[in-house]
Design a protein around this motif. Structure first.
Motif, PDB file in Angstrom:
ATOM      1  N   LYS A  84       4.671  10.250  -7.152  1.00 16.32           N
ATOM      2  CA  LYS A  84       5.677  10.503  -8.188  1.00 16.32           C
ATOM      3  C   LYS A  84       5.078  10.519  -9.594  1.00 16.32           C
ATOM      4  O   LYS A  84       5.805  10.627 -10.569  1.00 16.32           O
ATOM      5  N   GLY A  85       3.739  10.374  -9.707  1.00 18.76           N
ATOM      6  CA  GLY A  85       3.078  10.426 -11.002  1.00 18.76           C
ATOM      7  C   GLY A  85       3.144   9.132 -11.788  1.00 18.76           C
ATOM      8  O   GLY A  85       3.001   9.143 -13.007  1.00 18.76           O
ATOM      9  N   ARG A  86       3.342   8.013 -11.122  1.00 19.01           N
ATOM     10  CA  ARG A  86       3.427   6.719 -11.795  1.00 19.01           C
ATOM     11  C   ARG A  86       2.227   5.867 -11.408  1.00 19.01           C
ATOM     12  O   ARG A  86       1.472   6.206 -10.505  1.00 19.01           O
ATOM     13  N   ALA A 118       0.824  -1.204   0.000  1.00 22.10           N
ATOM     14  CA  ALA A 118       0.000   0.000   0.000  1.00 22.10           C
ATOM     15  C   ALA A 118       0.862   1.259   0.000  1.00 22.10           C
ATOM     16  O   ALA A 118       0.595   2.209  -0.746  1.00 22.10           O
ATOM     17  N   LEU A 119       1.909   1.261   0.806  1.00 24.45           N
ATOM     18  CA  LEU A 119       2.768   2.449   0.860  1.00 24.45           C
ATOM     19  C   LEU A 119       3.563   2.608  -0.431  1.00 24.45           C
ATOM     20  O   LEU A 119       3.765   3.735  -0.901  1.00 24.45           O
ATOM     21  N   ARG A 120       3.996   1.504  -1.017  1.00 18.55           N
ATOM     22  CA  ARG A 120       4.681   1.585  -2.308  1.00 18.55           C
ATOM     23  C   ARG A 120       3.763   2.204  -3.347  1.00 18.55           C
ATOM     24  O   ARG A 120       4.173   3.061  -4.128  1.00 18.55           O
ATOM     25  N   GLY A 121       2.492   1.812  -3.352  1.00 21.42           N
ATOM     26  CA  GLY A 121       1.529   2.373  -4.298  1.00 21.42           C
ATOM     27  C   GLY A 121       1.346   3.865  -4.105  1.00 21.42           C
ATOM     28  O   GLY A 121       1.295   4.628  -5.074  1.00 21.42           O
ATOM     29  N   LYS A 122       1.274   4.302  -2.846  1.00 24.01           N
ATOM     30  CA  LYS A 122       1.111   5.731  -2.576  1.00 24.01           C
ATOM     31  C   LYS A 122       2.334   6.522  -3.025  1.00 24.01           C
ATOM     32  O   LYS A 122       2.216   7.604  -3.585  1.00 24.01           O
TER      33      LYS A 122
END
Length: 156
Positions: free
Chosen positions: A99-101, A90-94
């Motif tokens: 970063k606009g990815r 979840a944190l990686r997704g945020k």
């Protein structure tokens, strides 16, 4: 920083806690309910981050955190039930969204495996098929005798 405790650099901010708290596993209670948790979950998470950031042993947690066996128990419970991985994902997704990815990575980042085929040569086997089943015998280093226990250990 959290409202209780020493205020270590590894402690979560209120914003970080608001992101992570909903991702934690629910409290373990029996069918008839159960007693409430003795230590706040935020302090448990802060203690885990303290161990990760400082690299100290579990037993060396400062006394203003929950007792180390409690913190370690929560860490293993959350690791084994997948909570740690859910929080990480979840944190990686945020972070990726900020970063606009895309939230999900597009490339597979799994373990790489070498293809096995005629184009790859394998190293020669050191033991033949005939003696593979025979157990190996360890030999002492040249010039050294085997250790024996003929007398008691008196090194204190």
């Amino acid at each position: 920083m959290s409202g209780t405790g020493g205020g270590y650099p590894s402690d979560l901010t209120d914003e970080q806690w608001a992101l992570g708290e909903p991702l934690l596993s629910p409290a373990r209670v029996g069918p008839k309910g159960g007693r409430r948790e003795k230590h706040p979950r935020r302090r448990i998470v802060d203690a885990i981050f303290y161990v990760v950031r400082t690299g100290c042993a579990w037993r060396q947690l400062p006394k203003d955190f929950a007792p180390w066996p409690t913190v370690y128990w929560y860490f293993t419970w959350w690791h084994d039930d997948g909570t740690v991985e859910r929080i990480h994902d979840a944190l990686r997704g945020k972070v990726r969204e900020v970063k606009g990815r895309n939230a999900e990575p597009s490339a597979h980042a799994g373990p790489r495996r070498r293809p096995i085929g005629p184009e790859i040569s394998r190293p020669p086997a050191s033991r033949t098929a005939a003696n593979r089943s025979a157990p190996r015998r360890s030999r002492p280093a040249p010039g050294r005798a085997r250790a024996t226990r003929s007398r008691p250990l008196d090194f204190w």
